[in-house]
Design a protein around this motif. Structure first.
Motif, PDB file in Angstrom:
ATOM      1  N   CYS A   1       0.838  -1.193   0.000  1.00 46.90           N
ATOM      2  CA  CYS A   1       0.000   0.000   0.000  1.00 46.90           C
ATOM      3  C   CYS A   1       0.877   1.248   0.000  1.00 46.90           C
ATOM      4  O   CYS A   1       2.104   1.162   0.076  1.00 46.90           O
ATOM      5  N   GLN A   2       0.234   2.410  -0.122  1.00 42.37           N
ATOM      6  CA  GLN A   2       0.932   3.682  -0.067  1.00 42.37           C
ATOM      7  C   GLN A   2       1.003   4.172   1.386  1.00 42.37           C
ATOM      8  O   GLN A   2       0.242   3.713   2.248  1.00 42.37           O
ATOM      9  N   LEU A   3       1.910   5.125   1.653  1.00 39.49           N
ATOM     10  CA  LEU A   3       2.043   5.657   3.010  1.00 39.49           C
ATOM     11  C   LEU A   3       0.737   6.248   3.517  1.00 39.49           C
ATOM     12  O   LEU A   3       0.358   6.062   4.670  1.00 39.49           O
ATOM     13  N   GLY A   4       0.042   6.960   2.636  1.00 30.42           N
ATOM     14  CA  GLY A   4      -1.214   7.589   3.028  1.00 30.42           C
ATOM     15  C   GLY A   4      -2.328   6.603   3.326  1.00 30.42           C
ATOM     16  O   GLY A   4      -3.357   6.980   3.891  1.00 30.42           O
ATOM     17  N   GLU A   5      -2.125   5.348   2.933  1.00 32.18           N
ATOM     18  CA  GLU A   5      -3.145   4.322   3.173  1.00 32.18           C
ATOM     19  C   GLU A   5      -2.926   3.577   4.482  1.00 32.18           C
ATOM     20  O   GLU A   5      -3.777   2.784   4.894  1.00 32.18           O
ATOM     21  N   LEU A   6      -1.796   3.818   5.126  1.00 30.73           N
ATOM     22  CA  LEU A   6      -1.554   3.193   6.433  1.00 30.73           C
ATOM     23  C   LEU A   6      -2.484   3.799   7.480  1.00 30.73           C
ATOM     24  O   LEU A   6      -2.737   5.008   7.474  1.00 30.73           O
ATOM     25  N   LYS A   7      -2.973   2.979   8.390  1.00 28.57           N
ATOM     26  CA  LYS A   7      -3.803   3.485   9.472  1.00 28.57           C
ATOM     27  C   LYS A   7      -2.913   4.159  10.515  1.00 28.57           C
ATOM     28  O   LYS A   7      -1.713   3.877  10.622  1.00 28.57           O
ATOM     29  N   LEU A   8      -3.519   5.054  11.286  1.00 29.59           N
ATOM     30  CA  LEU A   8      -2.741   5.774  12.294  1.00 29.59           C
ATOM     31  C   LEU A   8      -2.130   4.812  13.303  1.00 29.59           C
ATOM     32  O   LEU A   8      -1.002   5.009  13.771  1.00 29.59           O
ATOM     33  N   ASP A   9      -2.846   3.736  13.635  1.00 29.81           N
ATOM     34  CA  ASP A   9      -2.313   2.734  14.561  1.00 29.81           C
ATOM     35  C   ASP A   9      -1.064   2.066  13.996  1.00 29.81           C
ATOM     36  O   ASP A   9      -0.127   1.751  14.735  1.00 29.81           O
ATOM     37  N   ASP A  10      -1.071   1.851  12.662  1.00 31.14           N
ATOM     38  CA  ASP A  10       0.111   1.266  12.022  1.00 31.14           C
ATOM     39  C   ASP A  10       1.307   2.198  12.150  1.00 31.14           C
ATOM     40  O   ASP A  10       2.426   1.772  12.466  1.00 31.14           O
ATOM     41  N   LEU A  11       1.059   3.490  11.909  1.00 27.38           N
ATOM     42  CA  LEU A  11       2.142   4.475  11.983  1.00 27.38           C
ATOM     43  C   LEU A  11       2.649   4.633  13.412  1.00 27.38           C
ATOM     44  O   LEU A  11       3.849   4.743  13.651  1.00 27.38           O
ATOM     45  N   LYS A  12       1.728   4.622  14.369  1.00 32.37           N
ATOM     46  CA  LYS A  12       2.129   4.743  15.766  1.00 32.37           C
ATOM     47  C   LYS A  12       2.921   3.523  16.228  1.00 32.37           C
ATOM     48  O   LYS A  12       3.753   3.614  17.136  1.00 32.37           O
TER      49      LYS A  12
END
Length: 248
Positions: free
Chosen positions: A188-199
């Motif tokens: 997926c693209q960076l913008g498609e990651l969920k906030l929980d994934d990024l955290k």
């Protein structure tokens, strides 16, 4: 005779930061009041001074003043780090976590985070000056000028938190790499990651990160004259249309 003044026994930076914390605590005691019910001017039966309630911005000014003093202290700490890390002094060598490499001198370690802290202090002091000038000369009661108090207030808070919780460039580079690797795994693209994934990659991420992710957002962050941001490109196109005599 015993002096009423307490002798100052501590002279380190910790003492200054301790006073900064004390100022914020004392500030809260004075500003922790709710003007709800004051209405626009005097439309309430409650026994309050509603004119002062809607015209007062002391709570903003006092908070910004406390922030500004703290920013100056942080800036002084930053200046000492920058000075002591210089070739002339050589008192300390910044670790990789708080320095960045030089593009022309690979062996050099630049204390960039501390330079940014030093620079951000000017912004915080500027926010205080903005609201001081905003309130100068205003008559009693509410004036629409006062709606301009929000931006410098929020900007001051954001700047101070950034100075205290800033992520070094080296760490940021690592975070980006791990985020991209996660995108590769999830296809997926960076913008498609969920906030929980990024955290999960790093707790520094907040919901506003999506304002920066994606090709369009990244390009539109370029706002300097002649850059590749869409608004700047439009201005350049319009300028050339005028010069070439082409109707838009």
């Amino acid at each position: 005779m015993t002096s009423k003044c307490e002798l100052v026994k501590k002279v380190d930076h910790r003492s200054a930061l301790e006073r900064d914390a004390g100022r914020l605590v004392n500030c809260r005691e004075r500003v922790n009041f709710c003007p709800l019910g004051a209405c626009a001017l005097a439309g309430t039966g409650l026994p309050i001074d509603s004119i002062d309630a809607v015209s007062d911005r002391d709570f903003v000014l006092e908070f910004l003043a406390a922030n500004s003093i703290a920013a100056v202290h942080l800036s002084r700490i930053g200046e000492e780090w920058v000075l002591w890390a210089s070739e002339e002094f050589g008192f300390l060598t910044p670790s990789d976590s708080v320095s960045t490499g030089s593009s022309i001198m690979p062996q050099k370690k630049n204390p960039d985070p501390m330079e940014l802290v030093r620079g951000k202090s000017a912004r915080v002091v500027g926010d205080l000056m903005t609201v001081l000038v905003l309130c100068k000369g205003l008559p009693q009661a509410y004036n629409r000028d006062l709606q301009e108090d929000k931006e410098p207030l929020f900007d001051s808070v954001k700047a101070i938190l950034g100075m205290l919780e800033g992520v070094p460039f080296r760490t940021s580079h690592e975070i980006v790499g791990r985020s991209v690797a996660l995108c590769t795994t999830k296809n997926c693209q960076l913008g498609e990651l969920k906030l929980d994934d990024l955290k999960a990659v790093h707790p520094v991420f907040e919901s506003d990160v999506y304002e920066y992710l994606g090709v369009e957002n990244a390009v539109n962050k370029f706002i300097s004259y002649g850059s590749t941001g869409s608004e700047q490109v439009k201005e350049q196109l319009e300028d050339w249309r005028i010069q070439l005599g082409i109707s838009s």
